[in-house]
Design a protein around this motif. Sequence first.
Motif, PDB file in Angstrom:
ATOM      1  N   PHE A   8       0.856  -1.169   0.000  1.00  0.00           N
ATOM      2  CA  PHE A   8       0.000   0.000   0.000  1.00  0.00           C
ATOM      3  C   PHE A   8       0.899   1.227   0.000  1.00  0.00           C
ATOM      4  N   GLU A   9       0.313   2.373  -0.239  1.00  0.00           N
ATOM      5  CA  GLU A   9       1.052   3.629  -0.310  1.00  0.00           C
ATOM      6  C   GLU A   9       1.628   3.972   1.061  1.00  0.00           C
ATOM      7  N   GLU A  10       2.926   4.187   1.102  1.00  0.00           N
ATOM      8  CA  GLU A  10       3.623   4.515   2.358  1.00  0.00           C
ATOM      9  C   GLU A  10       2.960   5.703   3.063  1.00  0.00           C
ATOM     10  N   ALA A  11       2.528   6.685   2.294  1.00  0.00           N
ATOM     11  CA  ALA A  11       1.900   7.878   2.874  1.00  0.00           C
ATOM     12  C   ALA A  11       0.610   7.536   3.631  1.00  0.00           C
ATOM     13  N   SER A  48     -10.218   4.046 -11.411  1.00  0.00           N
ATOM     14  CA  SER A  48      -8.988   3.699 -12.123  1.00  0.00           C
ATOM     15  C   SER A  48      -7.944   3.269 -11.111  1.00  0.00           C
ATOM     16  N   PRO A  49      -7.167   2.230 -11.437  1.00  0.00           N
ATOM     17  CA  PRO A  49      -6.077   1.838 -10.532  1.00  0.00           C
ATOM     18  C   PRO A  49      -5.153   3.024 -10.290  1.00  0.00           C
ATOM     19  N   LEU A  50      -4.745   3.189  -9.048  1.00  0.00           N
ATOM     20  CA  LEU A  50      -3.913   4.330  -8.667  1.00  0.00           C
ATOM     21  C   LEU A  50      -2.513   3.844  -8.336  1.00  0.00           C
ATOM     22  N   LYS A  51      -1.547   4.308  -9.129  1.00  0.00           N
ATOM     23  CA  LYS A  51      -0.160   3.880  -8.945  1.00  0.00           C
ATOM     24  C   LYS A  51       0.333   4.230  -7.545  1.00  0.00           C
ATOM     25  N   ILE A  52       1.095   3.338  -6.975  1.00  0.00           N
ATOM     26  CA  ILE A  52       1.681   3.552  -5.654  1.00  0.00           C
ATOM     27  C   ILE A  52       3.029   4.235  -5.837  1.00  0.00           C
ATOM     28  N   LYS A  53       3.182   5.410  -5.246  1.00  0.00           N
ATOM     29  CA  LYS A  53       4.421   6.178  -5.409  1.00  0.00           C
ATOM     30  C   LYS A  53       5.552   5.601  -4.562  1.00  0.00           C
ATOM     31  N   THR A  54       5.268   5.369  -3.290  1.00  0.00           N
ATOM     32  CA  THR A  54       6.261   4.798  -2.375  1.00  0.00           C
ATOM     33  C   THR A  54       5.630   3.576  -1.730  1.00  0.00           C
ATOM     34  N   LYS A  55       6.117   2.393  -2.099  1.00  0.00           N
ATOM     35  CA  LYS A  55       5.502   1.144  -1.647  1.00  0.00           C
ATOM     36  C   LYS A  55       5.851   0.821  -0.194  1.00  0.00           C
ATOM     37  N   HIS A  56       4.834   0.357   0.529  1.00  0.00           N
ATOM     38  CA  HIS A  56       4.999  -0.155   1.890  1.00  0.00           C
ATOM     39  C   HIS A  56       4.490  -1.587   1.874  1.00  0.00           C
ATOM     40  N   GLU A  57       5.392  -2.541   2.042  1.00  0.00           N
ATOM     41  CA  GLU A  57       5.008  -3.955   2.025  1.00  0.00           C
ATOM     42  C   GLU A  57       4.358  -4.317   3.356  1.00  0.00           C
ATOM     43  N   PHE A  58       3.249  -5.037   3.272  1.00  0.00           N
ATOM     44  CA  PHE A  58       2.629  -5.448   4.532  1.00  0.00           C
ATOM     45  C   PHE A  58       2.341  -6.927   4.626  1.00  0.00           C
ATOM     46  N   ILE A  59       2.372  -7.655   3.527  1.00  0.00           N
ATOM     47  CA  ILE A  59       2.146  -9.097   3.643  1.00  0.00           C
ATOM     48  C   ILE A  59       2.679  -9.806   2.408  1.00  0.00           C
ATOM     49  N   GLN A  60       3.167 -10.992   2.623  1.00  0.00           N
ATOM     50  CA  GLN A  60       3.590 -11.812   1.491  1.00  0.00           C
ATOM     51  C   GLN A  60       2.461 -12.754   1.115  1.00  0.00           C
ATOM     52  N   ASP A  61       2.409 -13.075  -0.156  1.00  0.00           N
ATOM     53  CA  ASP A  61       1.363 -13.927  -0.705  1.00  0.00           C
ATOM     54  C   ASP A  61       1.178 -15.208   0.091  1.00  0.00           C
ATOM     55  N   ALA A  62       2.270 -15.786   0.549  1.00  0.00           N
ATOM     56  CA  ALA A  62       2.200 -17.057   1.281  1.00  0.00           C
ATOM     57  C   ALA A  62       1.314 -16.952   2.523  1.00  0.00           C
ATOM     58  N   LYS A  63       1.110 -15.758   3.023  1.00  0.00           N
ATOM     59  CA  LYS A  63       0.318 -15.570   4.234  1.00  0.00           C
ATOM     60  C   LYS A  63      -1.168 -15.352   3.955  1.00  0.00           C
ATOM     61  N   ILE A  92      -1.841 -10.090 -10.999  1.00  0.00           N
ATOM     62  CA  ILE A  92      -3.023  -9.982 -10.125  1.00  0.00           C
ATOM     63  C   ILE A  92      -2.718  -9.050  -8.959  1.00  0.00           C
ATOM     64  N   PHE A  93      -1.597  -9.300  -8.295  1.00  0.00           N
ATOM     65  CA  PHE A  93      -1.273  -8.500  -7.111  1.00  0.00           C
ATOM     66  C   PHE A  93      -0.891  -7.068  -7.471  1.00  0.00           C
ATOM     67  N   ASN A  94      -0.269  -6.872  -8.612  1.00  0.00           N
ATOM     68  CA  ASN A  94       0.054  -5.526  -9.055  1.00  0.00           C
ATOM     69  C   ASN A  94      -1.233  -4.727  -9.287  1.00  0.00           C
ATOM     70  N   LEU A  95      -2.216  -5.347  -9.931  1.00  0.00           N
ATOM     71  CA  LEU A  95      -3.495  -4.689 -10.175  1.00  0.00           C
ATOM     72  C   LEU A  95      -4.250  -4.448  -8.876  1.00  0.00           C
ATOM     73  N   THR A  96      -4.329  -5.456  -8.008  1.00  0.00           N
ATOM     74  CA  THR A  96      -5.085  -5.268  -6.766  1.00  0.00           C
ATOM     75  C   THR A  96      -4.401  -4.259  -5.840  1.00  0.00           C
ATOM     76  N   ASP A  97      -3.064  -4.168  -5.877  1.00  0.00           N
ATOM     77  CA  ASP A  97      -2.371  -3.112  -5.119  1.00  0.00           C
ATOM     78  C   ASP A  97      -2.893  -1.741  -5.547  1.00  0.00           C
ATOM     79  N   LYS A  98      -2.961  -1.527  -6.849  1.00  0.00           N
ATOM     80  CA  LYS A  98      -3.384  -0.224  -7.386  1.00  0.00           C
ATOM     81  C   LYS A  98      -4.863   0.041  -7.131  1.00  0.00           C
TER      82      LYS A  98
END
Length: 133
Positions: A8-11, A48-63, A92-98
Amino acid sequence: IMVVSLYFEEANNERYNDLKSKKKSQIFSTYKSIYITSATIALKLNLSPLKIKTKHEFIQDAKLSENERIMLNFIALTYSKDINILENSEEIFNLTDKLANAGFEILYEEIAENPGDRLKNLVNYTSQEFWDA
């Protein structure tokens, strides 16, 4: 097996934490539930999907649970209208992130920035947006 991370967006980090906060009538217990709800809102409102400027990782797919994976697949398939997207987890994850990034603004405004009880705000918003014909 490829491990793909969700972002998700770091901001928005502080606002994600705010929605998980037990101090303010916690509605969401995980980042995943906020993420999936936000992506669903974007899908429903055809944002419209909104590009993430600064990514903040919060979960890996395996979880992700099987149900969560199915939900994200459904969101990506419904938005893209392309069955081939299901062959590429990263896409899929790139689209759902946006999509989650686009829907989060509305989710936060409707729940946290409106006065009153947050759970009632969520129920009122979703009942209006999702069930009214």
